[in-house]
Write a protein that holds these residues in place. Structure first.
Motif, mmCIF file in Angstrom:
data_model
loop_
_atom_site.group_PDB
_atom_site.id
_atom_site.type_symbol
_atom_site.label_atom_id
_atom_site.label_comp_id
_atom_site.label_asym_id
_atom_site.label_seq_id
_atom_site.Cartn_x
_atom_site.Cartn_y
_atom_site.Cartn_z
ATOM 1 N N SER A 357 -50.098 20.759 -17.048
ATOM 2 C CA SER A 357 -49.198 19.187 -15.827
ATOM 3 C C SER A 357 -49.843 17.959 -17.406
ATOM 4 O O SER A 357 -48.397 17.545 -17.995
ATOM 5 C CB SER A 357 -49.743 18.430 -15.145
ATOM 6 N N ALA A 358 -51.012 17.986 -17.662
ATOM 7 C CA ALA A 358 -51.772 16.378 -18.295
ATOM 8 C C ALA A 358 -50.776 17.219 -19.476
ATOM 9 O O ALA A 358 -50.511 16.032 -20.328
ATOM 10 C CB ALA A 358 -52.920 16.699 -18.815
ATOM 11 N N LYS A 359 -50.644 17.780 -20.023
ATOM 12 C CA LYS A 359 -50.201 18.379 -21.505
ATOM 13 C C LYS A 359 -48.991 18.485 -21.790
ATOM 14 O O LYS A 359 -48.466 17.919 -23.143
ATOM 15 C CB LYS A 359 -51.176 20.292 -21.678
ATOM 16 N N THR A 360 -47.986 18.892 -20.416
ATOM 17 C CA THR A 360 -46.454 18.794 -20.567
ATOM 18 C C THR A 360 -45.950 18.008 -20.074
ATOM 19 O O THR A 360 -44.587 17.991 -20.105
ATOM 20 C CB THR A 360 -45.696 20.318 -19.997
ATOM 21 N N HIS A 361 -46.626 17.084 -19.563
ATOM 22 C CA HIS A 361 -45.957 15.823 -18.637
ATOM 23 C C HIS A 361 -45.282 16.290 -17.380
ATOM 24 O O HIS A 361 -44.047 15.574 -17.433
ATOM 25 C CB HIS A 361 -45.311 15.124 -19.806
ATOM 26 N N LYS A 362 -45.882 17.217 -16.886
ATOM 27 C CA LYS A 362 -44.654 17.696 -15.816
ATOM 28 C C LYS A 362 -45.526 17.625 -14.536
ATOM 29 O O LYS A 362 -46.763 18.645 -14.884
ATOM 30 C CB LYS A 362 -43.856 19.216 -15.898
ATOM 31 N N THR A 363 -44.942 17.833 -13.347
ATOM 32 C CA THR A 363 -45.194 18.477 -12.205
ATOM 33 C C THR A 363 -45.351 19.501 -12.136
ATOM 34 O O THR A 363 -44.566 20.842 -12.793
ATOM 35 C CB THR A 363 -44.788 17.768 -11.268
ATOM 36 N N ILE A 364 -45.978 20.848 -11.786
ATOM 37 C CA ILE A 364 -47.139 21.808 -12.070
ATOM 38 C C ILE A 364 -46.604 22.305 -10.215
ATOM 39 O O ILE A 364 -47.168 21.741 -9.511
ATOM 40 C CB ILE A 364 -48.112 22.344 -12.559
ATOM 41 N N ASN A 365 -45.878 23.533 -9.875
ATOM 42 C CA ASN A 365 -46.061 23.759 -8.479
ATOM 43 C C ASN A 365 -46.691 24.810 -8.101
ATOM 44 O O ASN A 365 -46.972 25.840 -9.863
ATOM 45 C CB ASN A 365 -44.571 24.256 -7.976
ATOM 46 N N LEU A 366 -47.530 24.659 -6.787
ATOM 47 C CA LEU A 366 -47.934 26.195 -7.053
ATOM 48 C C LEU A 366 -47.550 27.189 -5.922
ATOM 49 O O LEU A 366 -46.900 26.845 -4.924
ATOM 50 C CB LEU A 366 -49.596 25.987 -6.489
ATOM 51 N N SER A 367 -47.600 28.380 -5.749
ATOM 52 C CA SER A 367 -47.197 29.693 -4.665
ATOM 53 C C SER A 367 -47.808 29.315 -3.826
ATOM 54 O O SER A 367 -49.058 29.503 -4.482
ATOM 55 C CB SER A 367 -46.665 30.827 -4.960
ATOM 56 N N ASN A 368 -48.689 29.456 -2.437
ATOM 57 C CA ASN A 368 -49.400 29.561 -1.749
ATOM 58 C C ASN A 368 -48.782 31.590 -1.182
ATOM 59 O O ASN A 368 -47.901 31.741 -1.112
ATOM 60 C CB ASN A 368 -49.083 28.930 -0.352
#
Length: 368
Positions: A357-368
């Motif tokens: 996220s810090a590298k791409t400046h995007k929010t990363i979604n995780l799957s449960n």
């Protein structure tokens, strides 16, 4: 002598042997001396639950320096894990080298049935963590991760209060960890060399102190993963940390809660604290021993209870006591316990998402 008498004597002897084996100290090997948390185990004296039988450290100067400081013999220091294992036959090892080296420790020890405890975090990447998890499960070894905050009675009291509904349903958590930075606090050269290396440590403050918040939040959420991870990293001390971040803010979102993790090598005063906010109040674990609970009254009024806690009872007050108790099967870790493999697999997944996220400046979604 009758058959019954002979059988009774045999059973008594067997019981004595089993009892002795259970009471004998756990034979522990120390792999690496470059992580200064190693002083915790090297400084232990007159313990009846663990015995350091061997040390792996190819840097003889470092090993000699610590031998003079802690009084161990250089005869137990070896250049490789295989040499130490063959000579001393440890039941478990504790890893105090770089985070990148954790995988190699498990790759060597797991097939031999030797249990492993590593310093936080579990691994530098999810790829390493998955390989370590597979080896631990295949060879039926315990793989624990040690955090300083695991032994804070305030964190455990805060957890119990939350679960009992003392402040209502959880809404958000704020976790702050860090200090002025490795160079500013004067860590030794052997530690500084890899702690500020993006390969050997996996990153800077985001990894070094972000892992605490990820570990605690996964525990508070009973193992549930966040739905999303957003991170911002900065570098305030390029002269001291040229290759890695030294400032990180990680935001974790859940279905009905969020967590803000502030991991920094720029705090003026070292800190490890936790704030839990519910619908009716807040819990503040200010440090290892000081806890406050605020109960909301009106718009901005509150009633506060404050107390200073005592150390937790053994073996829950010390990483090495816990390691011995788990290996001896005297206790069984609960699912997603702070030291557990399940919890720390989620931690590494969160850290990897934060790094991305810090590298791409995007929010990363995780799957449960």
């Amino acid at each position: 002598m009758t058959y019954t008498s002979l059988l009774t004597i045999c059973l008594m002897l067997l019981s004595s042997v089993v009892s002795f084996a259970q009471k004998a100290p756990l034979r522990v090997g120390v792999v690496g001396l470059t992580h200064t948390h190693v002083h915790g185990i090297l400084s232990l004296k007159n313990r009846n639950d663990i015995q350091v039988v061997g040390i792996v450290e190819p840097n003889r100067d470092l090993a000699q320096r610590y031998a003079q400081q802690h009084g161990y013999s250089m005869s137990i220091v070896f250049n490789t894990m295989d040499e130490m294992i063959t000579a001393t036959k440890p039941e478990a090892v504790t890893a105090f080298g770089t985070i990148y080296e954790h995988l190699a420790v498990v790759q060597t020890c797991a097939p031999k049935g030797i249990h492993v405890m590593v310093e936080k975090p579990l691994a530098v990447s999810l790829d390493h963590a998955r390989k370590m998890e597979a080896l631990a499960k295949k060879h039926h070894i315990q793989l624990l991760t040690n955090y300083e905050t695991t032994w804070y009675p305030t964190n455990h009291e805060a957890y119990e209060l939350l679960k009992k509904g003392a402040v209502g349903a959880l809404s958000q958590v704020v976790i702050r960890d860090g200090h002025r930075g490795p160079k500013k606090i004067g860590v030794n050269a052997e530690f500084l060399d890899w702690l500020t290396d993006p390969v050997q440590n996996g990153g800077g403050a985001l990894i070094d102190f972000g892992c605490y918040g990820a570990n605690l939040m996964t525990w508070l959420q009973d193992g549930k993963k966040p739905t999303s991870v957003t991170a911002v990293t900065q570098q305030f001390q390029p002269e001291n940390n040229p290759k890695v971040d030294d400032e990180a803010t990680i935001l974790l979102t859940y279905d009905h809660a969020k967590a803000t993790i502030q991991a920094s090598w720029n705090w003026p005063i070292g800190r490890k604290d936790l704030e839990i906010y519910g619908q009716t109040g807040a819990i503040y674990a200010d440090n290892k021993y000081d806890l406050r609970v605020r109960h909301a009254e009106g718009y901005d009024q509150f009633r506060e209870e404050a107390r200073r806690l005592e150390e937790r009872k053994a073996p829950y007050d010390d990483p090495f006591a816990l390691l011995a108790a788990v290996v001896r099967q005297e206790i069984k870790l609960k699912p997603f316990d702070l030291s557990s493999l399940e919890n720390n697999m989620v931690v590494v997944e969160i850290l990897e998402a934060a790094r991305k996220s810090a590298k791409t400046h995007k929010t990363i979604n995780l799957s449960n």
